[in-house]
Design a protein around this motif. Structure first.
Motif, PDB file in Angstrom:
ATOM      1  N   TYR A 244       0.831  -1.214   0.000  1.00  0.00           N
ATOM      2  CA  TYR A 244       0.000   0.000   0.000  1.00  0.00           C
ATOM      3  C   TYR A 244       0.865   1.263   0.000  1.00  0.00           C
ATOM      4  O   TYR A 244       0.587   2.214  -0.733  1.00  0.00           O
ATOM      5  N   GLY A 264      -4.090   0.883  -5.002  1.00  0.00           N
ATOM      6  CA  GLY A 264      -3.714   2.183  -5.552  1.00  0.00           C
ATOM      7  C   GLY A 264      -2.233   2.379  -5.743  1.00  0.00           C
ATOM      8  O   GLY A 264      -1.740   3.511  -5.795  1.00  0.00           O
ATOM      9  N   LYS A 319      -3.617   6.654  -6.357  1.00  0.00           N
ATOM     10  CA  LYS A 319      -4.616   6.467  -5.299  1.00  0.00           C
ATOM     11  C   LYS A 319      -5.996   6.937  -5.778  1.00  0.00           C
ATOM     12  O   LYS A 319      -7.024   6.350  -5.421  1.00  0.00           O
ATOM     13  N   ARG A 322      -7.458   4.232  -7.887  1.00  0.00           N
ATOM     14  CA  ARG A 322      -7.982   3.169  -7.035  1.00  0.00           C
ATOM     15  C   ARG A 322      -9.421   3.452  -6.628  1.00  0.00           C
ATOM     16  O   ARG A 322     -10.251   2.535  -6.578  1.00  0.00           O
TER      17      ARG A 322
END
Length: 356
Positions: A244, A264, A319, A322
């Protein structure tokens, strides 16, 4: 209802652990049976999931055939004692073959199109076969598609919250770039005749990435001596936290590339066969970049990785992508629960809602 969940690979522990917890909360009984492969049984122990061992498995073609007979026999013995009402697994033949022999339903999940041998040995015996909607093959009348990815059975925000404490474990400062490199052993049945990255290009990739970020390598096999110092050393259940917060995942694992995508983090995936889901994560979301194992493509993959690490806007961009992916996809575990409950004949529970 009694459910036998068979684990053939470490990733399968993640696929089914939340399903088991939810089904147990409904009053159903689950039993995990696990092949002793890599860290599968370590993961089961870390998550406090009791399991029964069905052996280590084999890597050669002949060895895999002999193990099929052995595994079927072990599952038959376990089934005689547990008496399951339903079998659940990710694509491999043993549970469905035993379930068919005993006249019991078996539900199989898959996202790997080129696992042709497992298809031939599993699909004829399964009750239903579930795949992401982007799956490139038609598996016939038993085939059910769902609008999500297998990795969202455990990395959906309903189940996963990243822990920034992993940065201290890695020795990385907040905001400092680091990349995770993944090399595989190519020993799986669907990986025969693959070579992966050359030793020279593995070295080139790591040296290139190291010019822009810290590098951590996770490898199923031995590493060249020059790369051993980059090998990651963290608890096996903390890898998703590491993914992450990383700036890039680079390598030969489709699962890890997809894990990165749903978290992400941009991913480079190198494999001649590709996957429907990594293709979708590139075409629709721009989170994975797929390359073949040709030397030219390996070099292009390294160039792309360097470009991503050089992009100062990359963290926010990926991100945000995502969030688009999550808005499009259902919770895979909830989908599993809904499907399993359809086979509960005694006091079936209400079907859980699936996020749309």
């Amino acid at each position: 209802m009694k459910i036998l969940i068979d684990i053939n690979h470490p990733a399968h522990v993640h696929y089914f652990r939340h399903f088991a917890r939810i089904m147990q909360s409904y009053g159903h009984e689950t039993l995990f049976v696990s092949r002793n492969k890599e860290m599968a049984q370590r993961l089961l122990a870390l998550y406090n999931i009791p399991y029964m061992d069905r052996g280590k498995g084999r890597d050669s073609r002949l060895g895999k055939l002999m193990y099929l007979i052995y595994a079927d026999y072990q599952l038959f013995k376990i089934s005689a004692a547990f008496n399951p009402d339903l079998y659940l697994n990710f694509l491999h033949p043993y549970p469905s073959q035993v379930a068919a022999l005993l006249g019991k339903p078996s539900l199989v999940f898959s996202d790997t199109e080129h696992a042709s041998l497992h298809h031939k040995l599993t699909v004829p015996f399964a009750t239903k076969v579930y795949t992401p909607a982007c799956y490139k093959l038609d598996l016939g009348q038993k085939h059910v598609r769902f609008n999500s990815f297998m990795e969202l059975s455990y990395l959906h925000p309903n189940y996963f919250t990243p822990n920034p404490a992993i940065l201290d474990v890695l020795g990385v400062q907040p905001g400092e770039k680091y990349a995770i490199v993944r090399f595989v052993s190519w020993a799986a049945a669907h990986d025969f005749d693959h070579t992966g990255m050359s030793a020279a290009n593995k070295l080139k990739a790591v040296q290139t990435l190291a010019g822009h970020a810290k590098v951590f390598i996770t490898s199923e096999g031995a590493l060249p001596t020059a790369l051993e110092k980059y090998r990651i050393s963290i608890p096996v259940d903390k890898m998703h936290d590491a993914i992450y917060y990383s700036s890039l995942v680079f390598g030969e694992s489709a699962t890890m590339a997809s894990e990165a995508a749903v978290l992400g983090t941009p991913a480079i995936f190198i494999d001649n066969d590709g996957r429907g889901y990594t293709d979708e994560e590139e075409r629709k979301y721009g989170l994975v970049f797929n390359f073949t194992e040709s030397n030219a493509d390996q070099l292009r993959a390294i160039d792309k990785a360097e470009a991503i690490l050089s992009d100062k806007d990359a963290p926010q961009k990926y991100k945000h992508l995502r969030e688009t992916l999550l808005a499009d996809c259902i919770d895979t575990t909830q989908f599993m629960v809904n499907q399993a409950l359809q086979f509960s004949t005694a006091h079936p529970d209400p079907v859980m809602p699936v996020n749309s």
